[in-house]
Design an enzyme around this catalytic site. Structure first.
Site, short mmCIF file in Angstrom:
data_model
loop_
_atom_site.label_atom_id
_atom_site.label_comp_id
_atom_site.label_asym_id
_atom_site.label_seq_id
_atom_site.Cartn_x
_atom_site.Cartn_y
_atom_site.Cartn_z
N ILE A 40 -22.04 34.39 -2.05
CA ILE A 40 -21.00 33.77 -1.09
C ILE A 40 -20.64 32.34 -2.00
O ILE A 40 -19.49 31.96 -1.56
CB ILE A 40 -21.80 33.56 0.15
CG1 ILE A 40 -21.85 34.87 1.05
CG2 ILE A 40 -21.20 32.40 1.09
CD1 ILE A 40 -22.62 34.62 2.29
N ASP A 85 -31.07 22.16 -11.02
CA ASP A 85 -31.96 22.61 -10.41
C ASP A 85 -32.13 22.06 -8.69
O ASP A 85 -32.74 21.00 -8.81
CB ASP A 85 -33.40 22.57 -11.12
CG ASP A 85 -34.41 23.08 -10.63
OD1 ASP A 85 -34.31 23.62 -9.15
OD2 ASP A 85 -35.62 23.46 -11.05
N TYR A 94 -37.27 31.71 7.89
CA TYR A 94 -36.02 31.98 7.99
C TYR A 94 -35.34 31.52 9.10
O TYR A 94 -34.89 32.09 10.20
CB TYR A 94 -35.79 33.40 7.51
CG TYR A 94 -34.25 33.75 7.36
CD1 TYR A 94 -33.86 33.54 6.09
CD2 TYR A 94 -33.39 34.27 8.22
CE1 TYR A 94 -32.56 33.90 5.66
CE2 TYR A 94 -31.95 34.61 7.98
CZ TYR A 94 -31.77 34.43 6.81
OH TYR A 94 -30.42 34.77 6.43
N THR A 112 -23.02 40.84 -1.34
CA THR A 112 -23.58 40.10 -2.49
C THR A 112 -23.84 41.11 -3.53
O THR A 112 -24.35 42.15 -3.10
CB THR A 112 -24.29 38.83 -1.93
OG1 THR A 112 -25.57 39.47 -1.61
CG2 THR A 112 -23.78 37.90 -0.89
#
Length: 310
Positions: free
Chosen positions: A17, A73, A173, A203
């Site tokens: 995405i 990172d 989550y 994806t």
């Protein structure tokens, strides 16, 4: 109305995405800084067929924008800080759009999705929320400082999911409250903060997981076959990009600040289809919920405008 002259950052834009959003911002004319981890080319298990940050930046430029690579990172907040310092230095303090998309916990979620939270290693919380909630917060702080100082507003989009509303996969989550609270404190500065919910998106990683049957679920959650069908018939990654571009072009976008918005609902409002011409069903659509949530094929015949309240 194009986005030429606008400065954008899209985190986690190597693929998925993030890549879809970045290339659509480029197609609208924006200068887009794309971030991702520096590739470890010495590893033998690197999938050379996957898109890279280099191919994302190249496509942004080919579509009419300007793609700029910054290896970051996002678990290292010093690197995150340097990203915003670079963008500020190269653009006289200007930043118009931030898309928080970087995420690194897909494997951790999949590996623990069939466990209750107390059965999993508690460190999974850090895996899910470090390059996620924590990184989004840091990026939003640095972006807001630039936007507030410039005094010309701005747009911050936090890529989220239905997991922000209801139980999905597992306990760790689940970002939307942060978006709403930031929007309140940034309201007077005309900085718009949106939580964006893509639907099931095709994806590279989700397609691999469902086709190789690697998704593990608890008995009480939605069926594996339903999830597989959702993703294989889902929206393209660029559908989210079309949504972000539509928001960025909307002169009245600030009226939406603090809200959680669904990509398919934005498509209906702004009048666009997916890049393959498909009209995407909203996750709020009664037909979608009947078909994919409860397994009733009748849901596919119901009109898309019949939706549950937002």
């Amino acid at each position: 109305m194009s986005l030429r002259g606008k400065i954008a950052i899209v985190t986690g834009a190597s693929r998925g995405i993030g890549r879809g959003i970045a290339v659509q911002l480029g197609a609208a004319g924006a200068k887009v800084y794309v971030t991702g981890r520096e590739p470890k080319t010495s590893l033998s298990n690197v999938d050379r067929s996957l898109p890279t940050l280099e191919t994302t930046a190249q496509e942004i430029t080919e579509r009419g924008g300007e793609g700029i690579i910054v290896y970051v990172d996002h678990s290292d907040m010093e690197q995150v800080k340097r990203l915003f310092e670079r963008v500020s230095n190269e653009n006289e303090g200007r930043l118009d759009i931030l898309v928080n998309n970087a995420y690194s916990a897909y494997n951790a979620i999949v590996d623990n999705s069939d466990k209750k939270f107390y059965e999993a290693d508690p460190e999974v919380w850090d895996e899910v929320n470090n390059v996620g909630l924590r990184n989004h917060y840091y990026c939003s702080v640095y972006a807001s400082r630039l936007m507030v100082a410039r005094g010309q507003g701005g747009l911050i989009v936090n890529v989220s999911s239905i997991g922000g509303l209801r139980y999905f996969f597992n306990v760790p989550y689940g970002l939307d409250r942060m978006s709403a609270d930031m929007a309140q404190e940034l309201y007077e500065s005309k900085i718009t903060v949106i939580s964006l919910w893509p639907g099931a998106a095709q994806t590279e990683l989700s397609t691999k997981l469902v086709t190789e049957d690697k998704i593990k679920l608890k008995e009480s959650t939605i069926s594996k076959e339903s999830i597989k069908k959702r993703f294989l018939q889902g929206e393209t990654t660029e559908f989210s990009g079309l949504s972000v571009v539509a928001l960025a072009k909307d002169p009245k976008v600030h009226s939406k600040t603090g809200r959680t918005l669904v990509t398919a609902d934005l498509a209906c409002e702004y009048g666009f289809h997916d890049i393959n011409g498909r009209k995407i069903q909203s996750v709020r659509s009664v037909g979608y919920l009947l078909e994919f949530g409860l397994g009733y094929s009748l849901g596919g015949y119901l009109p898309n405008w019949l939706k549950l309240p937002g």
